[in-house]
Design an enzyme around this catalytic site. Sequence first.
Site, PDB file in Angstrom:
ATOM      1  N   ARG A 129      -4.465  -8.003  -1.269  1.00 46.27           N
ATOM      2  CA  ARG A 129      -4.272  -7.287  -2.526  1.00 46.27           C
ATOM      3  C   ARG A 129      -2.823  -7.481  -2.963  1.00 46.27           C
ATOM      4  NH1 ARG A 129      -4.086  -1.274  -1.798  1.00 46.27           N
ATOM      5  NH2 ARG A 129      -1.878  -1.602  -2.205  1.00 46.27           N
ATOM      6  N   HIS A 163      -3.027  -0.599  -5.460  1.00 45.77           N
ATOM      7  CA  HIS A 163      -4.435  -0.205  -5.422  1.00 45.77           C
ATOM      8  C   HIS A 163      -4.967  -0.006  -6.838  1.00 45.77           C
ATOM      9  CE1 HIS A 163      -8.119   1.831  -4.285  1.00 45.77           C
ATOM     10  NE2 HIS A 163      -7.784   2.834  -5.082  1.00 45.77           N
ATOM     11  N   TYR A 191       5.047   1.624   0.503  1.00 46.03           N
ATOM     12  CA  TYR A 191       4.483   1.548   1.848  1.00 46.03           C
ATOM     13  C   TYR A 191       4.357   0.119   2.405  1.00 46.03           C
ATOM     14  CZ  TYR A 191       0.281   0.905  -1.069  1.00 46.03           C
ATOM     15  OH  TYR A 191      -0.616   0.482  -2.013  1.00 46.03           O
TER      16      TYR A 191
END
Length: 374
Positions: free
Chosen positions: A270, A274, A283
């Site tokens: 990815r 998100h 993160y």
Amino acid sequence: MSAARRKRTETPVQSDVVSVLGEDGTLDPKHDPGLSDDEVLRLYRHLVETRVLDERFVALQRQGRVGFHVGSLGEEASILGSAWAMREKDFLFPCYREFGAALMRGLPLQKLVDNMFGNANDTVKGRQMPCHYTARNIGWASISSPVGTQITHAVGLAWAAKIQKKDLASLVYFGDGATSSSDFHSGLNFAGVFELPVVFLCRNNGWAISVPVERQTATRTFAEKAVAYGIPGVRVDGNDLFAVVSVTRQAVDRGLAGEGPTLIEAITYRMGGHSTSDDPNRYRESEALESWAARDPIERVRGYLAKRGLWSDDDEKALRSSVEARFREAVAIGERTPPPRLETLFDDVYEKVPWHLAEQRAALLRGPRAPTHG
């Protein structure tokens, strides 16, 4: 025990990662799906369309014109390649990143944009957040946010098709995070027991929002989870369009032959957040993107086409300009389309509106209105 069941339980999980497209632009004949030049060109155009629209939807959200977008940056080949491998009459059960596959199967761009605005022409009549549309006419199930719930829906359709002796299969998309859901276990277990024609496509993109893969499972791979359900598990390079088409075709052919479901682990990454509500920089390290950027699924297909003399920089520029023009036109229409009518709150709940809802609808339409703001 049937011959098909014995064959299924004795099928080992494929530990090697299936790949077809080499760094030199050649295809491995062992797994080459045999796509024609025209098919590869069509797929490439859809890949680029998906990437451009992703960029534009993010910009639209940042401008405050829509509230939300879930992108597929870096995962386009695993999504479009698998959808391409299914037949037109088969059903696809998406999570929320697969808008490119919906467009490829026939969802009009205007309908996708209308859903982003939740206007009167939205397929779900403004009841869902953006990126949660439906299109039954193209074999596209309704999208909903709870993780993994689409898995059991795909199994249900395949079971109904088998009972009714219909020539149908289903493909269900989910991320690595959904393998921790109860629907994953229920779906794979049921499909395995009843030998249903379901393709379970797990896009292992490295993250379940902010939870990394190593915090998601103790197994070495996700494909090996298939062993518990007596079905084959296959690992594929999810950034290799040709490989994804190949393994998905094999999986659906197997299902339609009465040999049951297959779990595919498409290994990808990815590249974005998100969603537009997520900041991945909080993160993960930016350095993690470098090796995956070098394996961009779209650039790999473009290199293949260029080597064969089928694509040029001018072709690329013209394609991107065309997509952007269609996008601007669709947004202009979407923004000036009014919201859904009040009475549509009662639509699509029952096939026939029961008396008590009919009474409530009539009372609502007779009652006072909240002030409108133009």
